[in-house]
Design a protein around this motif. Sequence first.
Motif, PDB file in Angstrom:
ATOM      1  N   PHE A 132       0.830  -1.199   0.000  1.00  0.00           N
ATOM      2  CA  PHE A 132       0.000   0.000   0.000  1.00  0.00           C
ATOM      3  C   PHE A 132       0.867   1.251   0.000  1.00  0.00           C
ATOM      4  O   PHE A 132       0.565   2.245  -0.676  1.00  0.00           O
ATOM      5  CB  PHE A 132      -0.929   0.000   1.220  1.00  0.00           C
ATOM      6  N   LEU A 133       1.974   1.208   0.743  1.00  0.00           N
ATOM      7  CA  LEU A 133       2.894   2.334   0.796  1.00  0.00           C
ATOM      8  C   LEU A 133       3.469   2.625  -0.591  1.00  0.00           C
ATOM      9  O   LEU A 133       3.539   3.784  -1.025  1.00  0.00           O
ATOM     10  CB  LEU A 133       4.031   2.030   1.779  1.00  0.00           C
ATOM     11  N   GLU A 135       2.115   1.907  -3.456  1.00  0.00           N
ATOM     12  CA  GLU A 135       1.029   2.462  -4.285  1.00  0.00           C
ATOM     13  C   GLU A 135       0.839   3.943  -4.007  1.00  0.00           C
ATOM     14  O   GLU A 135       0.600   4.734  -4.936  1.00  0.00           O
ATOM     15  CB  GLU A 135      -0.267   1.685  -4.015  1.00  0.00           C
ATOM     16  N   GLN A 136       0.923   4.334  -2.744  1.00  0.00           N
ATOM     17  CA  GLN A 136       0.816   5.749  -2.398  1.00  0.00           C
ATOM     18  C   GLN A 136       1.970   6.552  -3.008  1.00  0.00           C
ATOM     19  O   GLN A 136       1.754   7.644  -3.555  1.00  0.00           O
ATOM     20  CB  GLN A 136       0.838   5.915  -0.875  1.00  0.00           C
ATOM     21  N   GLN A 139       1.680   7.378  -6.763  1.00  0.00           N
ATOM     22  CA  GLN A 139       0.749   8.435  -7.164  1.00  0.00           C
ATOM     23  C   GLN A 139       1.474   9.756  -7.395  1.00  0.00           C
ATOM     24  O   GLN A 139       1.050  10.583  -8.193  1.00  0.00           O
ATOM     25  CB  GLN A 139      -0.340   8.608  -6.101  1.00  0.00           C
ATOM     26  N   LYS A 140       2.579   9.948  -6.679  1.00  0.00           N
ATOM     27  CA  LYS A 140       3.392  11.149  -6.840  1.00  0.00           C
ATOM     28  C   LYS A 140       4.844  10.763  -6.588  1.00  0.00           C
ATOM     29  O   LYS A 140       5.393  11.024  -5.518  1.00  0.00           O
ATOM     30  CB  LYS A 140       2.942  12.241  -5.864  1.00  0.00           C
ATOM     31  N   ASN A 145       8.029  13.358  -1.519  1.00  0.00           N
ATOM     32  CA  ASN A 145       6.816  12.627  -1.152  1.00  0.00           C
ATOM     33  C   ASN A 145       7.135  11.216  -0.672  1.00  0.00           C
ATOM     34  O   ASN A 145       6.554  10.736   0.309  1.00  0.00           O
ATOM     35  CB  ASN A 145       5.875  12.560  -2.357  1.00  0.00           C
ATOM     36  N   CYS A 146       8.078  10.549  -1.344  1.00  0.00           N
ATOM     37  CA  CYS A 146       8.442   9.180  -0.955  1.00  0.00           C
ATOM     38  C   CYS A 146       9.039   9.143   0.445  1.00  0.00           C
ATOM     39  O   CYS A 146       8.699   8.270   1.260  1.00  0.00           O
ATOM     40  CB  CYS A 146       9.421   8.595  -1.963  1.00  0.00           C
ATOM     41  N   LEU A 149       6.200   9.818   3.055  1.00  0.00           N
ATOM     42  CA  LEU A 149       5.320   8.666   3.252  1.00  0.00           C
ATOM     43  C   LEU A 149       6.037   7.544   4.005  1.00  0.00           C
ATOM     44  O   LEU A 149       5.459   6.925   4.906  1.00  0.00           O
ATOM     45  CB  LEU A 149       4.822   8.150   1.899  1.00  0.00           C
ATOM     46  N   TYR A 153       5.143   5.982   7.778  1.00  0.00           N
ATOM     47  CA  TYR A 153       4.950   4.539   7.950  1.00  0.00           C
ATOM     48  C   TYR A 153       5.873   3.996   9.033  1.00  0.00           C
ATOM     49  O   TYR A 153       5.447   3.251   9.926  1.00  0.00           O
ATOM     50  CB  TYR A 153       5.197   3.835   6.611  1.00  0.00           C
TER      51      TYR A 153
END
Length: 299
Positions: A132-133, A135-136, A139-140, A145-146, A149, A153
């Motif tokens: 899921f991480l 996939e998030q 998106q960008k 952003n990586c 995120l 997590y």
Amino acid sequence: MNTPASFQYKVVFPTGKLAKVIHHYDWMEFSGNNPEEFLGFFPGFATGFLFFFDDKQRVRVKNAQIGDAELPACSLLPAATTLNFIGNIQNLKVFRVVFQPGGLFSVYKLYMRSFQNQVVDPTKEIDPKLKFLHEQMNQKPVWENCIHLFENYLLEKLDVCYNSVSRLFYNAQHILQQNEAERIIHTEKLAEEMHYSRRHLHRLMNQELGIKPVQFLRINRLCRVLQHIHQFPQMSIAQTALSFGYYDQAHFSHEFKQMIGYSPGQYQKILEKKTFGIASDILHSGLLIKVPPEHLSHN
């Protein structure tokens, strides 16, 4: 018409609580016509995750133990493994999370040796939330952003399971530094200085770092050799071998090629021609960037 190869590389270091388990983040962007063998890792102490962002391309990895295998979009990068990443890369973004030595073990409580020399999908073998991480992130797919995120997590996991990171690696490194004048230290002396039996040290290093004590000593010496070669590129191979306690030049050349993939002489010529870039300030992470230097830009 072929588009010239280009490469962007950024290193970001964490702060605060996360610095205890994460050494740094790598962000790599490849565009244009990059070489078939575009990235390599020589044995290091780094263990971590690789996140690839490009649904249309398939990245493969090969080494003597694994052979030739396709990598999942989220992959585990084990320590002490020589890897070459291959694929006719057009446009690709890669985010690498490099844990402190022993950091992955501290967070996930996994026996690290079990992941050596194999392709591992951490979304299946370690934590399903990583899927899921990813996939998030996809998106960008930009480095800010990586990192944001991933840190959110990881902070959530640390709140649940955080213990102080093992000092095994750092204690061993400290002992090697104290005995640096000896040029070479054997497993027996390392165990004795750390107040462990050889068997107990072997078990701890396999568990926390995923490597045997003899591998730890070889990698440590390799990192010092590489730093020396970069600092004194004109020194002869025979002098370098003698400086680091190799009993003859043939032994040095054999071990160097086994771990790096090039002979010492080939490596010196590569440095002269600058046919790849290397993150020399973080040599322990074992990163080789196999693209022409005129296309390298460091942020």
